[in-house]
Design a protein around this motif. Structure first.
Motif, PDB file in Angstrom:
ATOM      1  N   PHE A 199       0.829  -1.205   0.000  1.00  0.00           N
ATOM      2  CA  PHE A 199       0.000   0.000   0.000  1.00  0.00           C
ATOM      3  C   PHE A 199       0.864   1.257   0.000  1.00  0.00           C
ATOM      4  CE2 PHE A 199      -2.564   3.350   2.060  1.00  0.00           C
ATOM      5  CZ  PHE A 199      -3.511   3.481   1.058  1.00  0.00           C
TER       6      PHE A 199
ATOM      7  N   PHE B 191       2.070   1.749  -3.469  1.00  0.00           N
ATOM      8  CA  PHE B 191       0.905   2.146  -4.268  1.00  0.00           C
ATOM      9  C   PHE B 191       0.623   3.631  -4.090  1.00  0.00           C
ATOM     10  CE2 PHE B 191      -3.709   2.902  -4.337  1.00  0.00           C
ATOM     11  CZ  PHE B 191      -4.037   2.451  -5.601  1.00  0.00           C
TER      12      PHE B 191
ATOM     13  N   TYR C 261      -6.863   0.529  -4.009  1.00  0.00           N
ATOM     14  CA  TYR C 261      -5.786  -0.460  -3.848  1.00  0.00           C
ATOM     15  C   TYR C 261      -6.379  -1.864  -3.745  1.00  0.00           C
ATOM     16  CZ  TYR C 261      -1.849  -2.930  -1.682  1.00  0.00           C
ATOM     17  OH  TYR C 261      -0.846  -3.829  -1.398  1.00  0.00           O
TER      18      TYR C 261
END
Length: 88
Positions: free
Chosen positions: A42, A45, A74
């Motif tokens: 994450f 991302f 995500y």
């Protein structure tokens, strides 16, 4: 008769949904261009998506709402892809 809602009451949800839609489009584009993106954590991302103060200003949403929108995207773009790949 349905209750009336003012624009102010509806705006955050509408803006939130627009942010999720925009982030999803960006994430799919990045996923097509960058194989690593599909396996990103994450934090990676978030960095690859270019999350910064400009995003907060653009949507006028508080940071926790933008982060929640990013997490939703995500889960859709990265985690669902990983799940699909693991089961194929």
């Amino acid at each position: 008769m349905a209750p009336m809602h003012s624009w102010d009451q509806m705006k955050p949800r509408t803006v939130y949904e627009k942010a999720v839609q925009d982030f999803t489009e960006t994430a799919w584009r990045l996923a097509r261009l960058n194989q690593h993106f599909r396996q990103a954590s994450f934090a990676e991302f978030e960095m690859l998506m270019g999350f910064d103060d400009e995003v907060l200003k653009r949507y006028g949403l508080p940071k926790p709402m933008v982060e929640r929108a990013l997490l939703e995207v995500y889960q859709t773009v990265v985690l669902d892809q990983q799940r699909y790949r693991d089961h194929s």
